[in-house]
Design a protein around this motif. Structure first.
Motif, PDB file in Angstrom:
ATOM      1  N   VAL A  61     -66.837 -19.749   1.830  1.00  0.00           N
ATOM      2  CA  VAL A  61     -65.865 -20.447   2.666  1.00  0.00           C
ATOM      3  C   VAL A  61     -66.309 -20.355   4.128  1.00  0.00           C
ATOM      4  CG1 VAL A  61     -63.432 -20.540   3.356  1.00  0.00           C
ATOM      5  CG2 VAL A  61     -64.047 -19.877   1.008  1.00  0.00           C
ATOM      6  N   TYR A  62     -66.121 -21.466   4.820  1.00  0.00           N
ATOM      7  CA  TYR A  62     -66.530 -21.467   6.228  1.00  0.00           C
ATOM      8  C   TYR A  62     -65.763 -20.403   7.007  1.00  0.00           C
ATOM      9  CZ  TYR A  62     -68.605 -26.044   5.236  1.00  0.00           C
ATOM     10  OH  TYR A  62     -69.358 -27.061   4.704  1.00  0.00           O
ATOM     11  N   PRO A  63     -66.464 -19.633   7.824  1.00  0.00           N
ATOM     12  CA  PRO A  63     -65.782 -18.620   8.642  1.00  0.00           C
ATOM     13  C   PRO A  63     -65.025 -19.292   9.785  1.00  0.00           C
ATOM     14  CG  PRO A  63     -68.114 -18.647   9.133  1.00  0.00           C
ATOM     15  CD  PRO A  63     -67.915 -19.596   7.994  1.00  0.00           C
ATOM     16  N   PRO A  64     -64.197 -18.514  10.496  1.00  0.00           N
ATOM     17  CA  PRO A  64     -63.380 -19.114  11.568  1.00  0.00           C
ATOM     18  C   PRO A  64     -64.193 -19.792  12.662  1.00  0.00           C
ATOM     19  CG  PRO A  64     -62.571 -16.935  10.998  1.00  0.00           C
ATOM     20  CD  PRO A  64     -63.857 -17.114  10.250  1.00  0.00           C
ATOM     21  N   ASP A  65     -65.438 -19.360  12.898  1.00  0.00           N
ATOM     22  CA  ASP A  65     -66.206 -19.971  13.984  1.00  0.00           C
ATOM     23  C   ASP A  65     -66.740 -21.348  13.615  1.00  0.00           C
ATOM     24  OD1 ASP A  65     -67.951 -18.983  12.131  1.00  0.00           O
ATOM     25  OD2 ASP A  65     -69.523 -18.487  13.591  1.00  0.00           O
ATOM     26  N   ILE A  66     -66.507 -21.786  12.381  1.00  0.00           N
ATOM     27  CA  ILE A  66     -66.899 -23.141  11.972  1.00  0.00           C
ATOM     28  C   ILE A  66     -65.628 -23.932  11.729  1.00  0.00           C
ATOM     29  CG2 ILE A  66     -68.087 -24.542  10.243  1.00  0.00           C
ATOM     30  CD1 ILE A  66     -69.974 -22.280   9.747  1.00  0.00           C
ATOM     31  N   ASP A  67     -65.362 -24.874  12.619  1.00  0.00           N
ATOM     32  CA  ASP A  67     -64.195 -25.728  12.505  1.00  0.00           C
ATOM     33  C   ASP A  67     -64.663 -27.143  12.166  1.00  0.00           C
ATOM     34  OD1 ASP A  67     -61.894 -27.182  12.700  1.00  0.00           O
ATOM     35  OD2 ASP A  67     -61.324 -26.436  14.688  1.00  0.00           O
ATOM     36  N   ILE A  68     -64.237 -27.629  10.999  1.00  0.00           N
ATOM     37  CA  ILE A  68     -64.789 -28.899  10.516  1.00  0.00           C
ATOM     38  C   ILE A  68     -64.314 -30.084  11.343  1.00  0.00           C
ATOM     39  CG2 ILE A  68     -65.023 -28.033   8.178  1.00  0.00           C
ATOM     40  CD1 ILE A  68     -62.508 -29.591   7.428  1.00  0.00           C
ATOM     41  N   THR A  69     -63.361 -29.831  12.250  1.00  0.00           N
ATOM     42  CA  THR A  69     -62.917 -30.935  13.114  1.00  0.00           C
ATOM     43  C   THR A  69     -63.664 -30.949  14.438  1.00  0.00           C
ATOM     44  OG1 THR A  69     -61.156 -29.552  14.040  1.00  0.00           O
ATOM     45  CG2 THR A  69     -60.621 -30.864  12.078  1.00  0.00           C
ATOM     46  N   VAL A  70     -64.258 -29.804  14.804  1.00  0.00           N
ATOM     47  CA  VAL A  70     -64.935 -29.714  16.106  1.00  0.00           C
ATOM     48  C   VAL A  70     -66.448 -29.563  15.952  1.00  0.00           C
ATOM     49  CG1 VAL A  70     -65.072 -28.422  18.284  1.00  0.00           C
ATOM     50  CG2 VAL A  70     -62.862 -28.680  17.105  1.00  0.00           C
ATOM     51  N   ASN A  71     -66.868 -28.511  15.235  1.00  0.00           N
ATOM     52  CA  ASN A  71     -68.309 -28.258  15.073  1.00  0.00           C
ATOM     53  C   ASN A  71     -68.651 -28.132  13.596  1.00  0.00           C
ATOM     54  OD1 ASN A  71     -66.937 -25.854  14.721  1.00  0.00           O
ATOM     55  ND2 ASN A  71     -68.585 -24.584  15.551  1.00  0.00           N
ATOM     56  N   LYS A  72     -68.360 -29.208  12.891  1.00  0.00           N
ATOM     57  CA  LYS A  72     -68.622 -29.173  11.454  1.00  0.00           C
ATOM     58  C   LYS A  72     -70.130 -29.121  11.184  1.00  0.00           C
ATOM     59  CE  LYS A  72     -68.178 -34.209  11.198  1.00  0.00           C
ATOM     60  NZ  LYS A  72     -67.387 -35.310  10.594  1.00  0.00           N
ATOM     61  N   PRO A  73     -70.509 -28.495  10.052  1.00  0.00           N
ATOM     62  CA  PRO A  73     -71.930 -28.412   9.707  1.00  0.00           C
ATOM     63  C   PRO A  73     -72.530 -29.788   9.462  1.00  0.00           C
ATOM     64  CG  PRO A  73     -70.562 -27.673   7.887  1.00  0.00           C
ATOM     65  CD  PRO A  73     -69.641 -27.851   9.055  1.00  0.00           C
ATOM     66  N   ILE A  74     -73.827 -29.907   9.791  1.00  0.00           N
ATOM     67  CA  ILE A  74     -74.492 -31.207   9.733  1.00  0.00           C
ATOM     68  C   ILE A  74     -75.410 -31.311   8.509  1.00  0.00           C
ATOM     69  CG2 ILE A  74     -76.057 -32.757  10.979  1.00  0.00           C
ATOM     70  CD1 ILE A  74     -75.135 -31.248  13.560  1.00  0.00           C
ATOM     71  N   SER A  75     -76.216 -30.240   8.299  1.00  0.00           N
ATOM     72  CA  SER A  75     -77.184 -30.258   7.185  1.00  0.00           C
ATOM     73  C   SER A  75     -77.241 -28.876   6.547  1.00  0.00           C
ATOM     74  CB  SER A  75     -78.586 -30.642   7.671  1.00  0.00           C
ATOM     75  OG  SER A  75     -78.620 -31.968   8.118  1.00  0.00           O
ATOM     76  N   ILE A  76     -77.816 -28.856   5.333  1.00  0.00           N
ATOM     77  CA  ILE A  76     -78.015 -27.596   4.615  1.00  0.00           C
ATOM     78  C   ILE A  76     -79.374 -27.627   3.923  1.00  0.00           C
ATOM     79  CG2 ILE A  76     -76.873 -28.428   2.510  1.00  0.00           C
ATOM     80  CD1 ILE A  76     -75.825 -25.573   2.106  1.00  0.00           C
ATOM     81  N   VAL A  77     -80.066 -26.499   3.956  1.00  0.00           N
ATOM     82  CA  VAL A  77     -81.287 -26.320   3.149  1.00  0.00           C
ATOM     83  C   VAL A  77     -81.147 -24.995   2.405  1.00  0.00           C
ATOM     84  CG1 VAL A  77     -82.768 -27.639   4.706  1.00  0.00           C
ATOM     85  CG2 VAL A  77     -82.575 -25.168   4.988  1.00  0.00           C
ATOM     86  N   LEU A  78     -81.852 -24.898   1.282  1.00  0.00           N
ATOM     87  CA  LEU A  78     -81.754 -23.723   0.411  1.00  0.00           C
ATOM     88  C   LEU A  78     -83.129 -23.109   0.210  1.00  0.00           C
ATOM     89  CD1 LEU A  78     -79.939 -21.981  -1.465  1.00  0.00           C
ATOM     90  CD2 LEU A  78     -80.479 -23.607  -3.303  1.00  0.00           C
ATOM     91  N   THR A  79     -83.197 -21.797   0.425  1.00  0.00           N
ATOM     92  CA  THR A  79     -84.428 -21.050   0.115  1.00  0.00           C
ATOM     93  C   THR A  79     -84.147 -20.156  -1.082  1.00  0.00           C
ATOM     94  OG1 THR A  79     -83.867 -19.248   1.611  1.00  0.00           O
ATOM     95  CG2 THR A  79     -85.090 -21.110   2.546  1.00  0.00           C
ATOM     96  N   GLN A  80     -85.051 -19.236  -1.344  1.00  0.00           N
ATOM     97  CA  GLN A  80     -84.913 -18.423  -2.560  1.00  0.00           C
ATOM     98  C   GLN A  80     -83.655 -17.550  -2.527  1.00  0.00           C
ATOM     99  OE1 GLN A  80     -88.286 -15.919  -3.364  1.00  0.00           O
ATOM    100  NE2 GLN A  80     -87.593 -15.362  -5.409  1.00  0.00           N
ATOM    101  N   PHE A  81     -83.363 -16.965  -1.352  1.00  0.00           N
ATOM    102  CA  PHE A  81     -82.227 -16.039  -1.278  1.00  0.00           C
ATOM    103  C   PHE A  81     -81.231 -16.408  -0.171  1.00  0.00           C
ATOM    104  CE2 PHE A  81     -85.781 -13.487  -2.987  1.00  0.00           C
ATOM    105  CZ  PHE A  81     -85.228 -13.150  -4.207  1.00  0.00           C
ATOM    106  N   HIS A  82     -81.427 -17.534   0.506  1.00  0.00           N
ATOM    107  CA  HIS A  82     -80.541 -17.902   1.610  1.00  0.00           C
ATOM    108  C   HIS A  82     -80.291 -19.402   1.601  1.00  0.00           C
ATOM    109  CE1 HIS A  82     -82.676 -14.231   2.905  1.00  0.00           C
ATOM    110  NE2 HIS A  82     -81.550 -13.915   3.540  1.00  0.00           N
ATOM    111  N   PHE A  83     -79.129 -19.780   2.147  1.00  0.00           N
ATOM    112  CA  PHE A  83     -78.982 -21.179   2.540  1.00  0.00           C
ATOM    113  C   PHE A  83     -78.733 -21.215   4.043  1.00  0.00           C
ATOM    114  CE2 PHE A  83     -74.673 -20.029   1.027  1.00  0.00           C
ATOM    115  CZ  PHE A  83     -73.907 -20.326   2.152  1.00  0.00           C
ATOM    116  N   LEU A  84     -79.309 -22.225   4.681  1.00  0.00           N
ATOM    117  CA  LEU A  84     -79.214 -22.374   6.129  1.00  0.00           C
ATOM    118  C   LEU A  84     -78.326 -23.575   6.443  1.00  0.00           C
ATOM    119  CD1 LEU A  84     -81.982 -20.813   5.646  1.00  0.00           C
ATOM    120  CD2 LEU A  84     -82.611 -21.633   7.924  1.00  0.00           C
ATOM    121  N   LEU A  85     -77.350 -23.327   7.321  1.00  0.00           N
ATOM    122  CA  LEU A  85     -76.448 -24.395   7.766  1.00  0.00           C
ATOM    123  C   LEU A  85     -76.835 -24.810   9.174  1.00  0.00           C
ATOM    124  CD1 LEU A  85     -72.936 -23.203   6.545  1.00  0.00           C
ATOM    125  CD2 LEU A  85     -74.238 -25.156   5.715  1.00  0.00           C
ATOM    126  N   LEU A  86     -76.899 -26.114   9.387  1.00  0.00           N
ATOM    127  CA  LEU A  86     -77.191 -26.639  10.715  1.00  0.00           C
ATOM    128  C   LEU A  86     -75.871 -27.059  11.376  1.00  0.00           C
ATOM    129  CD1 LEU A  86     -79.398 -27.509  12.774  1.00  0.00           C
ATOM    130  CD2 LEU A  86     -79.223 -29.799  11.769  1.00  0.00           C
TER     131      LEU A  86
END
Length: 951
Positions: A290-315
């Motif tokens: 679940v998105y933490p409080p510092d990510i507000d989908i109305t203001v600074n919603k995530p743009i892209s996602i990539v997946l590695t072996q043990f992590h996913f990165l949110l842009l």
């Protein structure tokens, strides 16, 4: 305490470790703003401004390729899509048009069949796609339709107006309010020809599952969508809405199926693994971050996602967040400076595992380095110890921590055996672990710990090995003692006994057990475990102890079995005196089976002790072995033959004489002691045997004297033995005759003696007869003797007459030879020098050859023996000193030669001696020529000189 069994690790990091995600700014200043960027297979495509497309081969970054779109209207690039090979680029325009560019060409082509559709996503065909043909692909539009299409740039279609082969609708995705944009499409193939198609909208994730018949893959996926024409496929739905969604996959190896996924949507990130064996849905182990409080989908919603072996990165618009998929923790945040502008898009090149991020002005690249470095710690905290060990197997200090944690976890959960196995692999203090199991009264686990610890020791750690080996032996013996007294634990006892025996016979423990076998024997003895004492002795090859144990417990057959199995000569010598007293036949059989490996002389003491107190039947066993040695092994040792002789003399007189006769009469080939044999036979009254021995010793008088006490015929056979000594033979026959006349008083038998020996005459025997015997008894013998004398006299007369005639003939031959002569013609030449013969003194031989005196001397002299050469030289010197007559003439000399001249008497004698040496035979016809047949024609010493003379 000092840990003597654990060396421990020293963990020191000499330099700062590089971060997992290492950011690098690309040295690139775009002439216009960057609209879109895609990358795959090391091929990067970038849309700049309104009409420019920049292609870069990252293997050759210094050779960029720029392509103009050639659009005159206000159309802008909406999205770009690059396939997995980096060959096919699709450019979606905001005017609902689509362009196509192949890596091998410079011209952008419009896809006419695609016109009127705003392309949101493309599902590439990774199984049939190539550099010139995409194969059947799926295309998602903003209106919710899914189309199937195929693009080909084969040589024949380069000038065609339609590179797109077909473009047909196969399905429409809907949400609760109607059709929704197809945000993402992914095509994957499972097992047995099953295909999985994942399609996402803003809030839903759909899965289409179906089989495509083998060989029909080129016909596309319409059959799979047709299966869901009447009902919705399975899907996951979340209430929140970003206005779009994006799904990312992680593929561990090139050209393999993805193993995990991460779907960025309104409520957070749904992530998990992909299980292709499931029938309807490949999504497995699903979790939602679940998105933490510092990510507000109305203001600074995530743009892209990539997946590695043990992590996913949110842009996010101003930063990148990395979240660990194992524990859901944010492990990395990388804010970007405002001067770079807002972040636009993040994409990963699946072939080289590089992550690209761009703004309108700048391009960044992330290198993923050793992503699994701290994964072991997370798995460990999750109690997934096998995975934790897998990811730190190359880091022993980390592996030790994992093993210690696993061991403690197992111990707390009362899995003591598993705990012991793990503790044995750690570097924790040995004493602490051992005490831990002792306090918990877990002897079985303690044994397991010690066994594993022992198996991990190095060969050089001898002290530690000895300590553990001895302790384990004590623990095993204690445990076996407890179990043996409990009938209900019989199976466990047998299993533990087998483990103990395996421990004792382990090759790794062999040297340690052998060096400390005295201590092990003491432990076994203190527990009264004779069974394992014997077993251990066998392993240590201490067969002497094993055999002694069996003998002490009257287990003679077992003792003999051990001896026969291990065939140790020294043990046979040591224990045979005991064993033969109880199982003589089996012992002798064992000796015979050993053959020549046993020295029978060393077994004689055992046989002697045994035969002195045994019956005839038991003595026969001793005779059987001695006969085997003599007749089968062909032993020549005198002690063996003497002992067999003594046994024969004691029990088998018939075999005694047979043995003596078989041994022969040649003293050099007889292996027994003649004097000992004679004394032995005399003591036991075996006269026939004594007579035979006397014959072998060539004591014929003693043999005849003893034979006359037994049998006259035996005496006669002895009397004829000295063939070369007629006087002795006559003496022996006279003894026989005297015995016959005087002892047996048998005149006829005495007369038979005369006929048996030609050396005896009637006159030799007459003195033995008494005076009153009449001549009638031997009248015939006297007449025969007289006739023999007459025949002998007549034979002598005939020989005298023959000798007289021979002498007469010889005298006549001599007289004839004196008068023999030969004639020489004036033209005759010397056979050696070929000069006229009559010029110098010469010799004429009966064979007709003629030689000058000096030529003959020259030919004969080199072939004479040294002493004759010396004598000839001496005679020549004497001849030279005598006076020479004034005139000489030649006359015949003898039957062989003719000599010329006549001088003084002494001179004639000298010349006669010279003639005897030089003219004894013709040099061409006599033995001299025969003896010289193997001599070379040219003297080897003069060969070179002779060869040079011919050149």
């Amino acid at each position: 305490s000092v840990n003597i069994l654990s060396p421990g690790y020293v963990n020191a990091r000499l330099e700062k470790e590089t971060p997992i995600f290492n950011k690098q700014r690309i040295d690139f200043a775009p002439p216009e703003k960057i609209n879109s960027l895609v990358v795959s297979s090391n091929q990067l495509c970038m849309s700049l401004g309104k009409d420019t497309l920049l292609r870069i081969d990252l293997g050759k970054p210094d050779e960029p390729n720029q392509v103009e779109l050639g659009r005159k209207d206000e159309a802008k690039v909406y999205k770009m899509f690059l396939d997995h090979t980096g060959s096919h680029l699709l450019i979606a325009l905001n005017t609902s048009e689509c362009l196509y560019l192949n890596r091998s060409v410079q011209k952008v082509r419009a896809l006419s069949r695609w016109k009127g559709h705003l392309i949101e996503s493309v599902g590439w065909n990774k199984f049939l796609g190539s550099e010139t043909n995409t194969g059947p692909i799926l295309v998602g539009t903003a209106q919710g339709q899914i189309y199937e299409a195929e693009i080909s740039v084969s040589e024949g279609s380069l000038f065609s107006t339609n590179p797109d082969q077909y473009f047909r609708q196969v399905y429409t995705l809907e949400e609760e309010l109607g059709p929704a944009p197809v945000c993402c499409l992914e095509i994957e193939r499972g097992i047995e020809g099953k295909f999985f198609i994942i399609a996402t909208t803003r809030k839903r994730l759909f899965q289409f599952v179906g089989k495509v018949p083998e060989g029909t893959e080129q016909q596309g996926f319409s059959s799979i969508f047709a299966m869901h024409a009447d009902h919705l496929p399975s899907f996951r739905e979340f209430p929140a809405n970003l206005g779009f969604s994006e799904i990312a996959f992680y593929t561990p190896k090139l050209r393999s199926n993805p193993r995990s996924f991460a779907w960025m949507m309104g409520n957070g990130v749904l992530y998990g693994t992909l299980d292709y064996s499931r029938p309807d849905s490949i999504l497995s182990d699903e979790r939602v971050w679940v998105y933490p409080p510092d990510i507000d989908i109305t203001v600074n919603k995530p743009i892209s996602i990539v997946l590695t072996q043990f992590h996913f990165l949110l842009l996010l618009p101003d930063r990148v967040k990395a979240v660990c998929t194992l524990n859901g923790q944010v492990v990395f945040q990388d804010p970007f400076l405002e001067k770079f502008g807002l972040l636009t898009r993040m994409i990963k090149d699946p072939t080289v595992q590089q992550i690209w991020i761009h703004t309108e002005k700048v391009v960044f690249r992330y290198h993923v380095q050793r992503e699994s470095r701290d994964v072991w710690k997370m798995y460990m905290n999750m109690n997934k110890f096998d995975l934790a060990k897998e990811y730190c197997k190359d880091r022993p200090e980390c592996l030790d921590i994992v093993l210690a944690k696993e061991a403690e976890h197992c111990f707390q959960n009362k899995k003591y055996l598993d705990s012991a196995k793990c503790y044995a692999l750690t570097q924790n203090y040995f004493e602490e672990i051992a005490l831990k199991f002792i306090e918990a009264k877990q002897e079985e686990a303690l044994m397991e710990f010690l066994i594993k610890k022992l198996s991990n020791l190095k060969p050089s750690e001898k002290t530690q090995t000895t300590l553990l080996t001895t302790w384990l032996t004590e623990l095993y013996l204690n445990w076996l003692g407890i179990l043996e007294g409990d009938p209900s634990q019989r199976n466990l006892y047998l299993d533990t006994r087998e483990k103990f025996r395996t421990f004792l016979s382990s090759p790794k423990n062999k040297d340690c057990l052998f060096n400390n076998r005295a201590s092990i024997y003491e432990l076994l003895a203190s527990h009264g475990d004779t069974e394992h004492m014997v077993y251990f002795a066998v392993i240590m090859q201490d067969y002497e102890r094993v055999v002694a144990h069996h003998c002490q417990h009257d287990e003679y057959d077992e003792a003999l079995n051990v001896l026969s199995r291990h065939r140790d000569e020294k043990l046979f010598y040591k224990f045979s005196p005991v064993l033969i007293q109880h199982i003589p036949k089996k012992v002798v059989d064992a000796w015979i089976s050993m053959g020549s490996r046993l020295d029978a002389r060393n077994l004689i003491p055992a046989l002697v002790n045994y035969s002195q107190s045994a019956s005839t039947q038991q003595i026969n066993e001793a005779i059987r072995y001695m006969e085997f040695c003599v007749y089968q092994l062909e032993e020549t040792q005198q002690a063996i033959h003497n002992y067999l002789l003594s046994l024969y003399a004691l029990c088998r007189p018939d075999s005694l004489l047979s043995y003596l006769e078989q041994a022969g009469t040649n003293p050099n080939r007889i292996h027994y002691d003649l004097k000992y044999a004679l004394r032995l036979c005399a003591e036991h009254g075996h006269h026939h045997a004594c007579v035979h021995i006397y014959k072998v010793m060539e004591l014929y008088e003693e043999a005849v004297d003893l034979a006359l006490q037994v049998d006259v015929d035996l005496a006669k056979s002895c009397a004829d033995l000295p063939e070369d000594d007629e006087e002795l033979r006559k003496k022996l026959w006279l003894k026989i005759a005297r015995h016959v006349v005087q002892e047996e008083k048998d005149v006829k038998k005495a007369m038979a003696c005369l006929s048996s020996c030609a050396l005896l005459k009637i006159e030799d025997v007459l003195p033995f007869f008494p005076d009153f015997v009449t001549i009638d008894h031997f009248k015939e013998a006297i007449c025969n003797s007289l006739e023999d004398y007459n025949k002998h006299i007549e034979e002598l007369k005939r020989e005298m007459e023959e000798a007289t005639q021979s002498a007469k003939r010889i005298r006549e031959d001599i007289q004839e030879m004196r008068n023999k002569y030969g004639s020489v013609e004036p033209q005759e030449k010397c056979a050696a020098c070929d000069f006229p013969l009559l010029n110098r003194p010469f010799y004429l031989f009966l064979c007709g050859h003629m030689f000058h005196y000096d030529c003959l001397l020259q030919a004969v002299f080199p072939n004479l023996p040294a002493y004759k050469q010396a004598k000839l030289e001496d005679l020549q010197k004497k001849l030279a000193t005598t006076s020479q007559p004034s005139k000489s003439h030649h006359r015949p000399k003898d039957a062989d030669t003719i000599s010329l001249g006549k001088g003084q008497q002494s001179r004639e004698q000298i010349k006669a001696d010279i003639d005897d040496i030089v003219a004894a035979e013709c040099v061409y016809c006599g033995e001299l020529m025969i003896r010289s047949i193997d001599k070379p024609f040219i003297d080897p010493q003069k060969y070179e000189e002779e060869m040079q003379s011919w050149l």
